[in-house]
Every structure is written in structure tokens, then in C-alpha cells.
Design a protein around this motif. Structure first.
Motif, PDB file in Angstrom:
ATOM      1  N   TYR A  88      45.945 -30.733  30.344  1.00 15.10           N
ATOM      2  CA  TYR A  88      45.929 -31.724  31.412  1.00 15.10           C
ATOM      3  C   TYR A  88      46.437 -33.115  31.021  1.00 15.10           C
ATOM      4  O   TYR A  88      46.935 -33.846  31.889  1.00 15.10           O
ATOM      5  N   SER A 114      43.631 -40.054  26.811  1.00 12.88           N
ATOM      6  CA  SER A 114      43.238 -38.869  27.579  1.00 12.88           C
ATOM      7  C   SER A 114      43.240 -37.634  26.699  1.00 12.88           C
ATOM      8  O   SER A 114      42.384 -36.751  26.839  1.00 12.88           O
ATOM      9  N   ARG A 115      44.178 -37.583  25.759  1.00 12.45           N
ATOM     10  CA  ARG A 115      44.262 -36.428  24.868  1.00 12.45           C
ATOM     11  C   ARG A 115      43.033 -36.356  23.953  1.00 12.45           C
ATOM     12  O   ARG A 115      42.502 -35.272  23.690  1.00 12.45           O
ATOM     13  N   TYR A 119      40.291 -35.182  26.121  1.00 13.48           N
ATOM     14  CA  TYR A 119      40.494 -33.769  26.419  1.00 13.48           C
ATOM     15  C   TYR A 119      40.094 -32.912  25.213  1.00 13.48           C
ATOM     16  O   TYR A 119      39.453 -31.865  25.365  1.00 13.48           O
ATOM     17  N   LYS A 127      36.423 -32.809  25.033  1.00 18.99           N
ATOM     18  CA  LYS A 127      35.911 -31.894  26.055  1.00 18.99           C
ATOM     19  C   LYS A 127      36.213 -30.444  25.698  1.00 18.99           C
ATOM     20  O   LYS A 127      35.417 -29.542  25.986  1.00 18.99           O
ATOM     21  N   LYS A 128      37.366 -30.228  25.059  1.00 20.28           N
ATOM     22  CA  LYS A 128      37.732 -28.875  24.646  1.00 20.28           C
ATOM     23  C   LYS A 128      36.736 -28.363  23.618  1.00 20.28           C
ATOM     24  O   LYS A 128      36.253 -27.221  23.704  1.00 20.28           O
ATOM     25  N   THR A 173      36.484 -29.194  30.480  1.00 19.17           N
ATOM     26  CA  THR A 173      37.936 -29.382  30.481  1.00 19.17           C
ATOM     27  C   THR A 173      38.571 -29.083  31.829  1.00 19.17           C
ATOM     28  O   THR A 173      39.744 -29.357  32.032  1.00 19.17           O
TER      29      THR A 173
END
Length: 841
Positions: A334, A388-389, A392, A395-396, A483
Motif C-alpha cells: 500500500y 508510510s513504509r 506498513y 503493521k506487517k 495492514t
């Protein structure tokens, strides 16, 4: 990338727009503040200047024939020198007036201006970067000051040679207007520099906190883009020595190719192309190598000979980059959305700048710098994309902690911690939901026949296929992960699985029974396709969920219904109140538990912990055992869960603390040397919420003369989620009182670097889920390696739980895990047996 690279197209358009030949361009100066020269200039072309040309007097070029038709050829990058003639007429009354002629191109290699009154040269100036230009005051674009009398006619000759851009745009200003324009430009470029530097410093800071290769490539891109635009737009004259700016001005195409090389490698790392766009990944090296080769080629090949190759590479690279980002986004990476948006800004900004040069858009300060604005937007959006990465990735990892290893099935932690948050959102999408708890009967019975590894693989095979089947059914409810990805099954203890199904409000029970029969039929088909013969039969209990707030109640009802189905011939049972007898039994058990706490009929056992380096005793973990006079051994998982639900957990914890201190004091009184012996006590989230936890600990330890440093208090990751502020405050006070803190079952709950750093735990315990078969399970190996590295980075040591085999212990030792416990050495032992076996000497 460079806006002037579009001049091949400009040439064609100008050729179409040319009027009849003319020998002069006359500009009437009548006192106006600003006069922009936008029409083609009368032009004369010569070959590259030779030494004899340099000795030729400029008056020689004054008398040559100039024509507009050659202007389109003159603005093409190439080796030729172009001469342009402008007649300036003082169309005003009164005293002489001063004007400033400004050329808004900063990288022209050779630019000379000659002003004639009739045939007499009255003023000249060299403005090209190759001629070591000079200017009065701070740098503000190449400019030429002159005076003109009323009615006077002057001729201006402009000599220009450049491998890159053409001469235009040219603007004439009155001094006051020029001063105002330069002031505004100073403010603008200062703001541009400040924004670019602030963005760079921010990302340097983030990189220092979270080092990764994507940030390095971004900083390389940011730095190169900063140098590129400082050269192209002239503000580099403010930042570094003149010689450096001149060298950079002569190597614009080198930087263009270098930018392609850098952004391609950034895209590869940022988008994880090998994983999320494997087909594109195979071709990335072509663009990377092409950019690098082009950059080196520019040191030997004239820039005007590389423009065509760069234009093709730029076009193909832009299209490839958009396709690469789109594919990564389609594959659920995303952060790629920000990459696509940033790439689009650059393309749009370049297009605006191109159309301004082509007169499709009016040429003004903003359209002429469209590419700069687009790239600045790209840099800003890429900063957001990198942040954001990181989010992410976190969250991953968080999502992975809520998943069964090597499967597409959520685990029990997901049911307890994540699902309640998403239930309101799920109810918006579905009118009525049924909660199904299914038991694949037969897995536990097959354990002795096939062994744990085969059964674990078969369970994963079974649940993965059921999950994939549900994902293709309109009545299968998708359960979101942090995610944004979806799962359809939750694995429960005891090999059970949980599903949520969407059913029609009309005759919901009948409709659901048909769905359950379909699921049972599909499970039978999966069993038949399995590599081993599995005697599996799916048993189902279900109940209807009318409100997100009722989930825990309905979940218990579905479990109750499942127990009923096990006692009947039907494979599925719907909950009905008569089944509440089982719940009543739970209530009875709760009262008996309360009595057992009061009369201290719950015993503490000790499971030894060993140093992996030399297999010596390190300490022990206190565990509970309850032997019911009628029902026999009650598993801790059963009565601890019951205690948490009934508010009895803190009294149990007090019992554990009291009995542990009493045992340690007895050991000391009997002469045992227990100075290096460490004891771990488990605390639940509810314990940490108790205001009198610390006073009780201090009073009890003081009463029994036990040092706090001997005790490690184990808290679970999930405890932080209930009340983070209260949790961290309590942990801080416990550490201040001398107790060591251990994070229990690490990897199965919520982990954040922020909380880990704040807690400053001395110990991290690795959950047995990741220890099982670690010597042969690559996924578990990677997870445990990461946990150990994380523990060491926070100066904590690691304890592995559930070690059953020598191979597991040896592998953990190779990973530098310090301590372990498990059946490989001993289960939890009664106090006397533990003393006899480990403390007798």
C-alpha cells in the motif's frame, strides 16, 4: 527531466509559426516597467567560434544579414554559435532612462552582449558560465544594464553558444521593477532552499532512527535533485564557489542520467520489486545500467548528442515506473500509492514546463518552473511514502504476530485483541452474522500415529484450504488485519477454528444450515485430497451475533453449542439456552476456585531455566497447579481464564507472591545459597492495573527478607494495549523498586519499539510457538533471529520457552539466545522435587 530537452518539438512548432523574413526586431521603449520578448529573434548562424572568430571585432557582425527563419535552428542544442540583433528605440520624452535586460537561463556556456550607437560599441558584457561571469551584488540571473536617450536608436547584438538550452525567455525591466522582481525571487529561492534542506534533514533524522537502504537511495536522489536544480535555476551561485557552479553547469546531462539511475534503484528498494513486482524486477537493471552508462558517456560526448537517447530513456523510464508502482499496489504493497502520486507530480510538472516552453501555456514564473515544483512535490510525497513504509512494515510485523506461522489463518491473539476493534466495521457491511466454532475432530487422535510435525502441516493444509474456499463465497466474512489484508479463519486452542458467516435475516437458521453443510462437504473434499489419510470429521457449533458488543457472549454460546454437538450425532448444533448447563458448571468451578484461593489449595511449581552456554541452572519460573478433590487436575489455561473473567486473578497473584516468598525464605533459613538463583513470577494485565500491586510486593518481600533483585516479573505484550499509560507507569515503578521486568510470550501480541524502549525490560521471552522445530523451520528461524537482535539492541537477554529437543536447544545457542526452559530439561516440578534435584548442593 530538463525542461529544455523539449526543444526538438519547439523547433517544429516555431517553424510552423514563422512569419515572413525580417532583418530586425525593433523594441520601442516608452517607459513601461516590464517588456517581455516572446517573438522569434532575427538570427545569424555561424559554426563554433574559432580563434580567428574571437579576434573579429563585434562590428563585423553588426552589418551581417539576420533572418527570423534561422531562429528555430538557433535554439536547438548544438555546436553552432548564434547571433541575434535587436533594435532598441527610445520612444519617450525627457531625460535618459535605464533598463535591465534579463536572460532567465542560468547554464548558457557562452553568452556575450554588445550595445551599439550606430556603429560605435558603447557597452558589452560576457554572461556565459564559461567566461567567468561577473555581476554587481548578489547573483540574479544573467543581466545587462544600459541607458537610452529619448529618440535614440541602439542596436543590441547577442552572441550565444550552448550545448543545452536556448536563449529565451528575455525580459526588459526598469530598475525599480527589476529590484522588486529580484527581491521576490530571493524570497522564493530562499524558501525553496529551506524546504529542500528541511526535508533532507528530516529524512536524515528518520534514517538515523530507522536505518534502511530505501532512505539512503532517497537521500541520494534528494541530494542530486538539489544540486541539479541549484545549477539549473542559478541558486547554486549562492551556495558554493563559482568554479563548482561552472563545472556543474557544464554537466547537466550527466546529472539527468544520474537521477534516472538513482530513482530506479530507489524504486527497486522502496517497492520491494522482487517481492511485489517480480516481472518488472527482471528489467530494472536495464534502466539502472542505462542511466549509469549515460552519465559516464556525458564526460566524453557533447551534451547535444545525448539528448535524444536521454529523452527516450526518460519516457520509457517514466512509463515503467508508473507500471511498477501500480503492480506493487495491486499486490497489496500500500505505500506504493504515494510512490505513484509522487511520480505523477513529476511527470505533470515536467509537462507544464514543457508546454510553457512551447507556448501552449503562458510563460510565467510558475509555469517555467513547473518541473521544479513537480519534483519538490515528489520529494515531499516520497518522504511521506517512506514514513508510510515504516508504518506498513510495523503493521506487517504486527499482522504476522496475529497469524499462524506459514499460513493464511489468524491466531487466538487476533480473536482477543484485534477482532473486537473491527466488528463494528464488519457489521456495517453485513446485515446478520453467525459465529461458527468448528472442531476438526481427529487431529489430536492422529498425533501418536504421525507425530507433531506431520499433524501441524496437515492442520495448516486443512485450514488454509478452508480459508481459500471461504474467500470465494459471498457469505464468507472477511476479517481485516492491521495492514488491510483479509483472513477468513481464526485458529483456536485445541485445533478448533472460528469463522464468521453472513446470513440473510429471512429464515436465517435454515439458510445457515445449508451453508454449514456446504462447509462440511468442502472439508471432506480437502481431507480426501490430503497427502496423508486423515480421519477428520468437522463438528460445528454456532450462534447468531446481533451486536458487536455481544461477541464474547455469542462466542461462548457457540463453544457451548460445539460441546453439545460432540455429545450428539449431528455434526452441527445451534446454541439454545438449555445448553447453559455447561456455563453453570463453569460458575460452580469459579466458586470452587475462590475457595481454593482462600484456603491456599493451589500450589506453586517451578520450571527450571538453564543457561544455554554451559547448561547450568539460571533460575525458575513459578507456575500454578490446582488439584480439585473431585475433578482432578484443572489445567491452568482453564482456571486462569476463569479467574480473569471473574475478578479473581489478583488474589491468585497475591497467593503466588506470598508462597514464593515463603519458599525462598525457607531455602535461606535451611542454608541454601540462592544469591544467583532468579525466580520469575507472571503478572496479568489486570494485576498491573491494581494500585496496590507494588505496595503488596514491597510489604511481602520485606516481611520475608527477600531482595527484589532476585525476582523477575513477567508481563505479556498484550497487557500494554488495555491501558498503555497505566501499564508503563506501573512498570516504571516496579523497575525503580528493584524488580526486573520480562516481556512474556514475545511475538504473539502487540510490540512497538516505542513501548520496548520505554519499558527497558531486562528480559524478553520468546513464545514456544516460534521455538517448535526451529532447527528445521525457516520461518521460525527468521522470526527468532529478529527477536534476539531486537532484544540485544535494547540491552535485554532472551529466554526461549517450550524447548523439547536437543536440536532446538543447540540451534538457539547458535543464535546467541542466553536462557531456555522446556520439557527437554524438565516440566514444572513440585517445590520439594525441585529442591532435591537442583538445590540440594
Amino acid at each position: 527531466m530538463g525542461q529544455w530537452l523539449t526543444q526538438f518539438t519547439i523547433t517544429v512548432l516555431l517553424g510552423m509559426l514563422m512569419s515572413a523574413p525580417s532583418v530586425a526586431l525593433e523594441l520601442k521603449l516608452n517607459g513601461q516597467d516590464t517588456l517581455k520578448i516572446q517573438q522569434p529573434l532575427p538570427t545569424l548562424l555561424t559554426s563554433a567560434l574559432t580563434p580567428s572568430d574571437l579576434n573579429t571585432q563585434p562590428q563585423h557582425w553588426l552589418n551581417q544579414t539576420y533572418t527570423h527563419q534561422l531562429y528555430s535552428k538557433a535554439i536547438e542544442p548544438g555546436p553552432n554559435t548564434s547571433w541575434h540583433k535587436i533594435t532598441l528605440t527610445g520612444d519617450f520624452d525627457g531625460p535618459a532612462q535605464e533598463y535591465v535586460l534579463v536572460v532567465n537561463i542560468h547554464i548558457l556556456q557562452n553568452l556575450n552582449l554588445y550595445l551599439f550607437n550606430e556603429k560605435q560599441l558603447i557597452h558589452s558584457k560576457q554572461l556565459g558560465v564559461n567566461s567567468t561571469p561577473s555581476w554587481d551584488g548578489p547573483y540574479h540571473s544573467p543581466h545587462f544594464r544600459f541607458h537610452i536617450q529619448a529618440g535614440q536608436q541602439l542596436n543590441l547584438l547577442i552572441s550565444m553558444q550552448s550545448d543545452g538550452p536556448g536563449l529565451m525567455p528575455i525580459t526588459l525591466y526598469k530598475p525599480d521593477k527589476y529590484k522588486e522582481e529580484t527581491r521576490l525571487q530571493d524570497i522564493f529561492w530562499a524558501a525553496v532552499i529551506a524546504v529542500l534542506l528541511a526535508t533532507a534533514l528530516y529524512n536524515v533524522f528518520v534514517y538515523a532512527m530507522n536505518p534502511n537502504l530505501a532512505y539512503l537511495w532517497y537521500l541520494a536522489f534528494h541530494s542530486t535533485a538539489f544540486v541539479y536544480f541549484s545549477t539549473l535555476n542559478g541558486f547554486g551561485f549562492w551556495l558554493w564557489p563559482l568554479k563548482v557552479q561552472v563545472i556543474l553547469s557544464q554537466n547537466i546531462m550527466t546529472m539527468n542520467f544520474l537521477l534516472i539511475f538513482i530513482i530506479v534503484n530507489f524504486a527497486n528498494v522502496f517497492l520491494e520489486a522482487k517481492k511485489y513486482a517480480p516481472n518488472h524486477y527482471k528489467y530494472l537493471h536495464i534502466f539502472s545500467v542505462s542511466g549509469l552508462v549515460g552519465a559516464f558517456a556525458c564526460f566524453w560526448v557533447a551534451e547535444y548528442n545525448t539528448i535524444a537517447a536521454f529523452s527516450v530513456l526518460q519516457f520509457l523510464g517514466s512509463a515503467f515506473g508508473l507500471s511498477l508502482g501500480y503492480r506493487a499496489l495491486k499486490n497489496k504493497f500500500y505505500p506504493a500509492r504515494y510512490f505513484l502520486l509522487s511520480w505523477s507530480f513529476t511527470i505533470v510538472g515536467g509537462a507544464i514546463g514543457m508546454m510553457a516552453f512551447m507556448d501552449v501555456l503562458p510563460a510565467n514564473f510558475f509555469t517555467m518552473h513547473g518541473f521544479l515544483f513537480g519534483t519538490m512535490a515528489e520529494l515531499f510525497l516520497l518522504s511521506i511514502a517512506l514514513a508510510s513504509r515504516i508504518k506498513y512494515t510495523e503493521k506487517k510485523l504486527l499482522s504476522q504476530s496475529y497469524m499462524q506461522p506459514d499460513s493464511v489463518v489468524a491466531n487466538f491473539s487476533y480473536l482477543k485483541q484485534i477482532l473486537p476493534e473491527y466488528l463494528p466495521q464488519i457489521f456495517i457491511q453485513h446485515q446478520k452474522i453467525a459465529v461458527l466454532v468448528a472442531n476438526p475432530k481427529g487431529f489430536r487422535e492422529m498425533l501418536s500415529l504421525y507425530g507433531p510435525v506431520i499433524i501441524s502441516n496437515s492442520y495448516d493444509y486443512f485450514t488454509n484450504h478452508i480459508s481459500q474456499f471461504l474467500s470465494h463465497q459471498n457469505w464468507g466474512v472477511a476479517l481485516p488485519l492491521p495492514t488491510g489484508e483479509k483472513v477468513h479463519i481464526i485458529a483456536l486452542p485445541g485445533s478448533q477454528i472460528l469463522m464468521l458467516l453472513s446470513v440473510d435475516k429471512c429464515d436465517a437458521s435454515k439458510n445457515l444450515e445449508q451453508v454449514i453443510k456446504i462447509i462440511i462437504k468442502e472439508s471432506d473434499r480437502i481431507v480426501q485430497l490430503s497427502a496423508i489419510k486423515m480421519g477428520i470429521e468437522l463438528e460445528v457449533g454456532y450462534a447468531f451475533l446481533d451486536s458487536p458488543q455481544d461477541f464474547n457472549t455469542v462466542y461462548l454460546q457457540a463453544q457451548t453449542a460445539l460441546l453439545s454437538s460432540e455429545r450428539k450425532t449431528n455434526q452441527y448444533q445451534r446454541y439454545n439456552p438449555e445448553q447453559d448447563t455447561l456455563i453453570n458448571e463453569q460458575l460452580d468451578l469459579m466458586h470452587e476456585l475462590e475457595s481454593a484461593i482462600i484456603y491456599e489449595n493451589i500450589d506453586i511449581y517451578i520450571q527450571p531455566q538453564f543457561n544455554l552456554s554451559d547448561n547450568s541452572l539460571n533460575g525458575g519460573e513459578v507456575l500454578l497447579r490446582w488439584f480439585h478433590p473431585e475433578k482432578g487436575n484443572i489445567p491452568p489455561a482453564q482456571f486462569i481464564l476463569l479467574a480473569e473473567k471473574s475478578g479473581l486473578i489478583f488474589p491468585i497473584t497475591q497467593l503466588v507472591i506470598r508462597q514464593t516468598c515463603k519458599w525462598l525464605k525457607q531455602l535461606k533459613d535451611n542454608g541454601a545459597n540462592i544469591d544467583g538463583f532468579k525466580v520469575s513470577i507472571n503478572l496479568s494485565a489486570l494485576d498491573l492495573a491494581q494500585d496496590n500491586l507494588l505496595p503488596y510486593l514491597q510489604n511481602t518481600f520485606s516481611e520475608h527478607q527477600i531482595a527484589a533483585r532476585q525476582i523477575t516479573l513477567e508481563v505479556t505484550e498484550s497487557a500494554v494495549m488495555d491501558n498503555p499509560d497505566k501499564f508503563l507507569s506501573t512498570v516504571k515503578m516496579l523497575r525503580a523498586a528493584g524488580f526486573k521486568i520480562s516481556i512474556d510470550d514475545f511475538g504473539t501480541g502487540y510490540s512497538s519499539m516505542q513501548y520496548l524502549q520505554t519499558m527497558q525490560a531486562e528480559e524478553i521471552k520468546i513464545d514456544m510457538t516460534f521455538i517448535h522445530d526451529i532447527h528445521i523451520n525457516e520461518t521460525n528461524q527468521n522470526i527468532v533471529k529478529a527477536i534476539i537482535q531486537l532484544a540485544h539492541s535494547t540491552h535485554a537477554h532472551t529466554v526461549a520457552e517450550g524447548v523439547e529437543f536437543e536440536e532446538e536447544a543447540e540451534y538457539l545457542k547458535s543464535l546467541n539466545c542466553q536462557v531456555a526452559q522446556g520439557f527437554h530439561w524438565d516440566p514444572a516440578l513440585p517445590l520439594k522435587e525441585f529442591e532435591s534435584k537442583y538445590l540440594s548442593n
